[in-house]
Design a protein around this motif. Structure first.
Motif, PDB file in Angstrom:
ATOM      1  N   ARG A  54       9.007 107.901-142.525  1.00 20.38           N
ATOM      2  CA  ARG A  54       7.584 107.187-143.036  1.00 20.38           C
ATOM      3  C   ARG A  54       7.648 105.675-143.058  1.00 20.38           C
ATOM      4  NH1 ARG A  54       5.386 111.438-145.711  1.00 20.38           N
ATOM      5  NH2 ARG A  54       4.591 112.217-144.046  1.00 20.38           N
TER       6      ARG A  54
ATOM      7  N   HIS B 139       5.371 101.856-143.738  1.00 18.57           N
ATOM      8  CA  HIS B 139       4.103 101.133-144.160  1.00 18.57           C
ATOM      9  C   HIS B 139       4.293 100.263-143.972  1.00 18.57           C
ATOM     10  CE1 HIS B 139       4.433 105.375-146.204  1.00 18.57           C
ATOM     11  NE2 HIS B 139       5.559 105.284-146.785  1.00 18.57           N
TER      12      HIS B 139
ATOM     13  N   LYS C 268      -3.944 100.703-146.208  1.00 14.93           N
ATOM     14  CA  LYS C 268      -1.495 100.825-146.140  1.00 14.93           C
ATOM     15  C   LYS C 268      -1.809 101.752-145.142  1.00 14.93           C
ATOM     16  CE  LYS C 268      -2.722  99.141-149.803  1.00 14.93           C
ATOM     17  NZ  LYS C 268      -1.751  97.316-150.247  1.00 14.93           N
ATOM     18  N   TYR C 269      -1.399 101.201-143.788  1.00 14.84           N
ATOM     19  CA  TYR C 269      -1.003 102.166-142.877  1.00 14.84           C
ATOM     20  C   TYR C 269       0.804 103.163-143.048  1.00 14.84           C
ATOM     21  CZ  TYR C 269      -5.187  99.785-141.509  1.00 14.84           C
ATOM     22  OH  TYR C 269      -6.262  99.278-141.455  1.00 14.84           O
ATOM     23  N   SER C 270       0.053 103.955-142.456  1.00 12.53           N
ATOM     24  CA  SER C 270       1.394 104.883-143.274  1.00 12.53           C
ATOM     25  C   SER C 270       1.909 105.444-140.680  1.00 12.53           C
ATOM     26  CB  SER C 270       1.418 106.369-143.532  1.00 12.53           C
ATOM     27  OG  SER C 270       1.035 105.696-145.050  1.00 12.53           O
TER      28      SER C 270
ATOM     29  N   THR D 215      -2.212 107.285-140.118  1.00 12.57           N
ATOM     30  CA  THR D 215      -3.101 106.921-140.881  1.00 12.57           C
ATOM     31  C   THR D 215      -3.540 106.885-139.267  1.00 12.57           C
ATOM     32  OG1 THR D 215      -2.211 105.662-142.730  1.00 12.57           O
ATOM     33  CG2 THR D 215      -4.454 105.238-142.122  1.00 12.57           C
TER      34      THR D 215
END
Length: 245
Positions: free
Chosen positions: A38, A40, A53-55, A75
């Protein structure tokens, strides 16, 4: 997982952890499972995604790095090149433009840059692209709403902009896009000093070829410092570049 692929992914994860300037992070979703990661990063400044904040869900194929990682936004994001339903991404770097010398870090940086430079004429989500083309103000408003709702971006106070296009914001976006391109270019060097690599690119080789030869021969990165290579290493690198090793 092959030992070569394991070493490569572990090295990439360590490189990201040791490079705060890249402004991206990554970790395994499950302990010791390097096939599912994952990533970020933060939304770029002066865009509707700023402060979010983007995952990113990252799956590593069996023949990585010869095939690109499979990435999608976890996200939810309102963007013409990202599916608003599934998070699927339309980006050349993750398909036809992928090269084995690229990395998970450079791919994440490309995604962050994509948020600054939407391409509505080559969409992943046709509805979003149509809105951007026909009603850019509505697009900006919706993109900001989603950034606040799904990515935790702060709400703007009354009188503040929400990523709308002004002369100043367009200038900032252009600068941000340039910075993203510069980060991608630096990422190609895999931590080697640019001047060190460019001694070989001046011979007509491209950066990925030279970096691959350095890594094959085992050249020390020396924390990104420039230094003179020993003659034996010079010979080994040149032989590799000319396909003689």
């Amino acid at each position: 997982m092959s030992s070569h692929r394991t070493r490569r992914i572990n090295k990439e994860i360590a490189d990201i952890a040791n490079d705060p300037h890249s402004r991206v992070t990554v970790e395994p979703i499950k302990d010791e499972d390097l096939t599912h990661l994952r990533g970020h990063f933060e939304g770029p400044p002066d865009t509707p995604y700023e402060g979010g904040k983007y995952s990113i869900d990252i799956k590593i194929p069996g023949d990585y790095p010869f095939r690109p990682p499979i990435m999608r936004f976890e996200t939810k994001v309102w963007h013409p090149n990202i599916s608003s339903q599934t998070g699927a991404i339309c980006l050349d770097t993750l398909s036809s433009a992928w090269s084995p010398v690229l990395t998970i870090k450079s791919a994440l940086i490309s995604l962050q840059s994509l948020l600054s430079t939407p391409e509505p004429k080559d969409p992943q989500d046709a509805m979003v692209a149509t809105m951007l083309i026909k009603s850019p103000a509505e697009f900006q408003h919706r993109a900001r709403e989603w950034a606040v709702k799904f990515a935790g971006a702060p709400k703007k106070e009354n009188g503040e902009g929400s990523g709308g296009a002004t002369a100043e914001s367009m200038k900032r976006k252009a600068q941000q896009a340039k910075e993203g391109e510069d980060r991608q270019k630096r990422a190609q060097y895999h931590g080697y000093n640019k001047a060190l690599v460019d001694r070989f690119t001046d011979m007509g080789f491209d950066v990925p070829q030279v970096v691959a030869a350095f890594e094959y021969v085992g050249i020390d990165r020396m924390e990104g410092q420039d230094y003179e290579l020993e003659e034996a290493y010079m010979g080994d690198i040149t032989a590799r570049l000319f396909g003689e090793a």
